[in-house]
Design an enzyme around this catalytic site. Structure first.
Site, PDB file in Angstrom:
ATOM      1  N   ARG A 291       0.828  -1.227   0.000  1.00  0.00           N
ATOM      2  CA  ARG A 291       0.000   0.000   0.000  1.00  0.00           C
ATOM      3  C   ARG A 291       0.853   1.263   0.000  1.00  0.00           C
ATOM      4  O   ARG A 291       0.482   2.277   0.617  1.00  0.00           O
ATOM      5  CB  ARG A 291      -0.970   0.022   1.186  1.00  0.00           C
ATOM      6  CG  ARG A 291      -1.761  -1.244   1.385  1.00  0.00           C
ATOM      7  CD  ARG A 291      -2.516  -1.654   0.162  1.00  0.00           C
ATOM      8  NE  ARG A 291      -3.220  -2.913   0.345  1.00  0.00           N
ATOM      9  CZ  ARG A 291      -3.811  -3.579  -0.653  1.00  0.00           C
ATOM     10  NH1 ARG A 291      -3.778  -3.106  -1.886  1.00  0.00           N
ATOM     11  NH2 ARG A 291      -4.438  -4.696  -0.413  1.00  0.00           N
TER      12      ARG A 291
ATOM     13  N   ASN B 123       2.600  -7.749   7.717  1.00  0.00           N
ATOM     14  CA  ASN B 123       2.602  -9.043   7.026  1.00  0.00           C
ATOM     15  C   ASN B 123       4.065  -9.446   6.918  1.00  0.00           C
ATOM     16  O   ASN B 123       4.781  -8.979   6.040  1.00  0.00           O
ATOM     17  CB  ASN B 123       1.994  -8.924   5.625  1.00  0.00           C
ATOM     18  CG  ASN B 123       0.491  -8.670   5.690  1.00  0.00           C
ATOM     19  OD1 ASN B 123      -0.197  -9.176   6.572  1.00  0.00           O
ATOM     20  ND2 ASN B 123      -0.011  -7.873   4.761  1.00  0.00           N
TER      21      ASN B 123
ATOM     22  N   GLU C 247      -5.968 -12.284   8.044  1.00  0.00           N
ATOM     23  CA  GLU C 247      -5.619 -12.341   6.622  1.00  0.00           C
ATOM     24  C   GLU C 247      -4.484 -13.334   6.365  1.00  0.00           C
ATOM     25  O   GLU C 247      -3.457 -12.985   5.788  1.00  0.00           O
ATOM     26  CB  GLU C 247      -5.282 -10.934   6.107  1.00  0.00           C
ATOM     27  CG  GLU C 247      -6.462  -9.993   6.244  1.00  0.00           C
ATOM     28  CD  GLU C 247      -6.216  -8.589   5.691  1.00  0.00           C
ATOM     29  OE1 GLU C 247      -5.064  -8.144   5.664  1.00  0.00           O
ATOM     30  OE2 GLU C 247      -7.210  -7.956   5.292  1.00  0.00           O
TER      31      GLU C 247
ATOM     32  N   ARG D  36      -2.233  -6.285  17.162  1.00  0.00           N
ATOM     33  CA  ARG D  36      -3.314  -5.664  16.379  1.00  0.00           C
ATOM     34  C   ARG D  36      -4.648  -6.388  16.533  1.00  0.00           C
ATOM     35  O   ARG D  36      -4.701  -7.616  16.629  1.00  0.00           O
ATOM     36  CB  ARG D  36      -2.924  -5.608  14.903  1.00  0.00           C
ATOM     37  CG  ARG D  36      -1.725  -4.720  14.657  1.00  0.00           C
ATOM     38  CD  ARG D  36      -1.294  -4.787  13.222  1.00  0.00           C
ATOM     39  NE  ARG D  36      -1.970  -3.852  12.355  1.00  0.00           N
ATOM     40  CZ  ARG D  36      -2.492  -4.166  11.173  1.00  0.00           C
ATOM     41  NH1 ARG D  36      -2.492  -5.405  10.739  1.00  0.00           N
ATOM     42  NH2 ARG D  36      -3.053  -3.241  10.435  1.00  0.00           N
TER      43      ARG D  36
ATOM     44  N   ARG E 151     -18.553  -8.520   9.325  1.00  0.00           N
ATOM     45  CA  ARG E 151     -17.140  -8.206   9.572  1.00  0.00           C
ATOM     46  C   ARG E 151     -16.968  -7.055  10.557  1.00  0.00           C
ATOM     47  O   ARG E 151     -16.007  -7.035  11.334  1.00  0.00           O
ATOM     48  CB  ARG E 151     -16.454  -7.892   8.231  1.00  0.00           C
ATOM     49  CG  ARG E 151     -15.047  -7.386   8.389  1.00  0.00           C
ATOM     50  CD  ARG E 151     -14.322  -7.377   7.075  1.00  0.00           C
ATOM     51  NE  ARG E 151     -13.141  -6.516   7.151  1.00  0.00           N
ATOM     52  CZ  ARG E 151     -12.310  -6.318   6.145  1.00  0.00           C
ATOM     53  NH1 ARG E 151     -12.526  -6.896   4.970  1.00  0.00           N
ATOM     54  NH2 ARG E 151     -11.254  -5.533   6.282  1.00  0.00           N
TER      55      ARG E 151
ATOM     56  N   ASP F  51     -12.134  -1.071   7.671  1.00  0.00           N
ATOM     57  CA  ASP F  51     -10.755  -0.976   7.211  1.00  0.00           C
ATOM     58  C   ASP F  51     -10.466   0.327   6.491  1.00  0.00           C
ATOM     59  O   ASP F  51     -10.374   0.347   5.268  1.00  0.00           O
ATOM     60  CB  ASP F  51     -10.469  -2.166   6.278  1.00  0.00           C
ATOM     61  CG  ASP F  51      -8.991  -2.324   5.986  1.00  0.00           C
ATOM     62  OD1 ASP F  51      -8.189  -1.614   6.604  1.00  0.00           O
ATOM     63  OD2 ASP F  51      -8.651  -3.169   5.143  1.00  0.00           O
TER      64      ASP F  51
ATOM     65  N   GLU G 116      -4.603   4.317   0.985  1.00  0.00           N
ATOM     66  CA  GLU G 116      -5.063   3.110   0.289  1.00  0.00           C
ATOM     67  C   GLU G 116      -6.460   3.279  -0.309  1.00  0.00           C
ATOM     68  O   GLU G 116      -6.689   2.972  -1.468  1.00  0.00           O
ATOM     69  CB  GLU G 116      -5.047   1.927   1.272  1.00  0.00           C
ATOM     70  CG  GLU G 116      -5.567   0.642   0.651  1.00  0.00           C
ATOM     71  CD  GLU G 116      -5.497  -0.552   1.599  1.00  0.00           C
ATOM     72  OE1 GLU G 116      -5.075  -0.381   2.761  1.00  0.00           O
ATOM     73  OE2 GLU G 116      -5.880  -1.651   1.169  1.00  0.00           O
TER      74      GLU G 116
HETATM   75  O1  GCW Z   1      -6.428  -2.785   4.505  1.00  0.00           O
HETATM   76  C1  GCW Z   1      -5.820  -3.992   4.534  1.00  0.00           C
HETATM   77  C2  GCW Z   1      -4.790  -3.852   3.476  1.00  0.00           C
HETATM   78  C3  GCW Z   1      -3.659  -4.818   3.628  1.00  0.00           C
HETATM   79  C4  GCW Z   1      -3.105  -4.693   5.046  1.00  0.00           C
HETATM   80  C5  GCW Z   1      -4.219  -4.990   6.029  1.00  0.00           C
HETATM   81  C6  GCW Z   1      -3.776  -4.812   7.473  1.00  0.00           C
HETATM   82  C7  GCW Z   1      -0.860  -4.952   5.811  1.00  0.00           C
HETATM   83  O2  GCW Z   1      -5.413  -3.984   2.232  1.00  0.00           O
HETATM   84  O3  GCW Z   1      -2.703  -4.503   2.666  1.00  0.00           O
HETATM   85  O4  GCW Z   1      -1.997  -5.533   5.252  1.00  0.00           O
HETATM   86  O5  GCW Z   1      -5.287  -4.111   5.827  1.00  0.00           O
HETATM   87  O6  GCW Z   1      -4.021  -3.750   8.014  1.00  0.00           O
HETATM   88  O7  GCW Z   1      -3.198  -5.715   8.041  1.00  0.00           O
END
Ligand code: GCW
Length: 672
Positions: free
Chosen positions: A153, A195, A279, A312, A329, A358, A386
């Site tokens: 991002r 990640n 994720e 997180r 969600r 998000d 983003e």
């Molecule tokens: O918004 C999403 C993003 C991912 C991101 C995730 C997160 C780092 O699309 O790219 O991963 O959130 O916050 O973990």
């Protein structure tokens, strides 16, 4: 700088006197910044290291000093804490001086940057009396940088930290960045993506720690502590174990050893940032454990060294079946973490995204704020754009963040704002603060869109002092960046302040979100996520649109808030227009508080938004010749792209809803 203004400051800034009880690298940096900053602004280097006896000067102090007698009392100094400072004009008539005094050297460093800001914004120094202390203890930046040099991002070039699987050896850019962080008051940085992929898992190993330590040294020189994102499955991937079960003694030993090794290299290491069970990232769920088990295990490993775990809360089912109308969600973070309130170790902080979904252009505040009473927490914001135009579009995010910080959770009656919950003030938590995902990369101007710098700058200013207004921050940044030409200042300030609303106008309406192209998230695609597994739906059909999240007939999400807030969102009558479709499914003919129907609102805002962007282009053109050619041209080309793209948004969204609803635009404008 304007010669007249420069003249005004010249007499004050002839010399800098430094006072400290012991030698201090931070104070040395503060002095260096003053010398360099004043020198470049006034075109004359001040003398550093003199005494205060030759008339006007700047007195830079860390801790008590005889030179502060009668200027800043010992008790006042002490009350400044670890990071606060005083800027005060003092001295005898004819021989005044400006004192920049901190109880600590770190406070003095922040004071020095504040002083430079006063010069840059043209303030009067004659009667200064400024006392500052940061509202948030942890003022953090998260980098989603990968060791191959990519930035998840990221919209401003490549990583400044990594290239080809290694930490860069030319660290000039990192050094400049550390200065920039300190200048806006930030004190913590996680330098790798949450990640954590294979190569990055090794950042906590003896092979890579020496270069991580070299980066930590650069940040330490500016009072910024370094953190690393870690892979919960490291014991398997790196440690050769068959499990990462947080209750397994071998796993615990693994982490204790890693922590010891990290602190051998970096004695003031901040701690670990963790994305777990989210994720497709590994986490404690695999072993039938909960997030408290996972976080506390890491916390135990870091405790002997004073380190913390930032864990997180972005945990949800990303393999949802879109046919399943019960799973929501938005509920997930609260459902996972609220039952664990009070179970986390004292050196764990939960990091909570501002909204329950998000980082959309509009979301309500997460109900975890005010929902967690016995757990340290930080608010997570996203500076990188983003979902807000990816730094191709102008979107100044401070007004959005202000709304989030000021959101009243009513957890302890009126005034229980998200800001107070995050800083720890609301429930008297020992740790707290704000973290945000960086928007910088190795582009020459750091942020791709030049005006996106204002978001980074504003983030730092806001977490230091949440009561600053968006107007103040926009004004400051504009003056610091472009000088004081009134036409330039008023134009850019206005552009910044209007930009979030403009962006919202031509994108997803009324809080519904997610109408973007899947994957990269740039550009309109109304059904892009509608039949996907990510749990992000708008449920538009030929009758209406929106997600029923009420307790009465929907997913029950509204029930996660305290009564006062819950009832405001639960009822269509009291739910604010801008969040209507986040909370309710309504017919297109539903009449908003504005008096318009939902469908007409969609048409109107989309036509208006696209026109507003054309106006941004026009007003920017009006600045030609008033700012330097390069910066003028670079912003112009971004605005032109935005203008084209806003029309794409307008036409895709309007056509979609005209076709779905069959209701014509009252004004008969062209819809395809
Ligand atoms: O918004 C999403 C993003 C991912 C991101 C995730 C997160 C780092 O699309 O790219 O991963 O959130 O916050 O973990």
């Amino acid at each position: 700088m304007d010669p007249e203004i420069a003249e005004k400051y010249a007499s004050w800034c002839r010399s800098i006197v430094v006072e400290a009880s012991a030698p201090s690298p931070l104070l040395a940096k503060a002095c260096e910044e003053l010398v360099g900053g004043i020198g470049s602004m006034l075109g004359r280097m001040p003398l550093a290291g003199g005494t205060a006896d030759h008339g006007r000067c700047v007195l830079l102090c860390a801790g008590n000093s005889s030179k502060l007698h009668g200027v800043v009392e010992a008790a006042e100094l002490e009350a400044l804490g670890e990071e606060g400072y005083v800027l005060r004009t003092a001295g005898e008539p004819g021989r005044p001086f400006v004192a920049i005094a901190g109880h600590t050297d770190r406070g003095a460093l922040y004071g020095a940057f504040h002083f430079l800001r006063l010069l840059q914004t043209g303030q009067n120094l004659n009667e200064l009396n400024i006392i500052e202390k940061p509202a948030a203890k942890l003022r953090m930046i998260n980098h989603w940088d990968n060791m191959d040099g990519s930035v998840e991002r990221g919209y401003a070039g490549r990583s400044i930290f990594y290239r080809d699987g290694k930490i860069v050896t030319d660290r000039k850019r990192i050094h400049d960045y550390a200065r920039m962080m300190a200048a806006v008051g930030l004190n913590a940085i996680a330098i790798n993506n949450v990640n954590v992929h294979e190569t990055e898992t090794n950042l906590i190993t003896s092979e890579l720690l020496p270069s991580v330590a070299a980066v930590a040294d650069i940040f330490r020189a500016y009072g910024v502590r370094l953190y690393l994102s870690v892979n919960f499955a490291s014991p398997i991937q790196y440690g050769g174990l068959t499990t990462a079960d947080p209750l397994d003694p071998e796993v615990r030993r693994f982490w204790a050893e890693r922590a010891a090794d990290v602190y051998r290299h970096i004695p003031d290491f901040g701690g670990f940032l963790v994305k777990a069970d989210s994720e497709f990232r590994p986490g404690p769920f695999t072993y039938g454990r909960d997030h408290a088990d996972g976080a506390n295990m890491l916390a135990e490993a870091l405790r002997p060294y004073g380190g913390i775990v930032v864990w997180r809360c972005f945990v949800y089912d990303c393999l949802q079946d879109w046919r399943d109308r019960k799973t929501d969600r938005a509920r997930a973070a609260f459902d996972h973490f609220r039952p664990l309130d009070g179970k986390f170790a004292d050196n764990v902080i939960l990091q909570i995204k501002n909204g329950p979904m998000d980082f959309q252009v509009r979301e309500p505040a997460s109900p975890l704020f005010g929902g967690l009473r016995h757990t340290n927490q930080v608010l997570e914001l996203q500076i990188t754009q983003e979902y807000t135009g990816q730094q191709k579009h102008l979107c100044f995010l401070i007004p959005q963040w202000k709304e989030i910080l000021d959101f009243d959770t009513y957890a302890r009656g009126e005034g229980s704002t998200v800001s107070k919950a995050a800083t720890g003030e609301l429930f008297g938590r020992p740790l707290g603060g704000i973290a945000a995902v960086s928007n910088i990369g190795d582009d020459a101007n750091w942020t791709g869109h030049l005006l996106a710098q204002a978001n980074y700058y504003g983030y730092g200013r806001l977490v230091w002092r949440p009561e600053l207004t968006a107007e103040q921050i926009a004004d400051e940044w504009t003056r610091i960046t472009f000088g004081h030409d009134p036409a330039v200042v008023s134009t850019i300030r206005r552009m910044l302040l209007d930009s979030w609303t403009i962006y919202e106008n031509y994108t997803s309406p009324l809080g519904v979100g997610w109408m973007v192209n899947p994957g990269h998230h740039y550009g309109p695609n109304v059904d892009g996520y509608e039949y996907s597994k990510w749990g992000t739906y708008h449920y538009a059909d030929c009758h209406g649109i929106g997600v029923d999240r009420t307790v009465k007939s929907g997913t029950g999400y509204t029930g996660q808030y305290h009564d006062k807030v819950a009832s405001r969102f639960e009822s269509i009558e009291s739910c604010p227009d801008e969040l209507l479709l986040f909370f309710h499914h309504v017919p297109y003919t539903h009449v908003l508080k504005s008096g318009k129907t939902v469908i007409q609102h969609i048409y109107d805002t989309h036509f208006e938004g696209a026109e507003q962007v054309d106006k941004l282009v026009d007003v920017w053109r009006g600045l030609e010749g008033r700012i330097d050619g390069d910066r003028y041209a670079s912003v112009l080309s971004r605005l032109q792209e935005q203008s084209k793209h806003a029309k794409e948004w307008r036409d895709v969204i309007n056509s979609y809803f005209l076709r779905k609803s069959g209701i014509a635009d009252e004004q008969g404008r062209t819809i395809y």
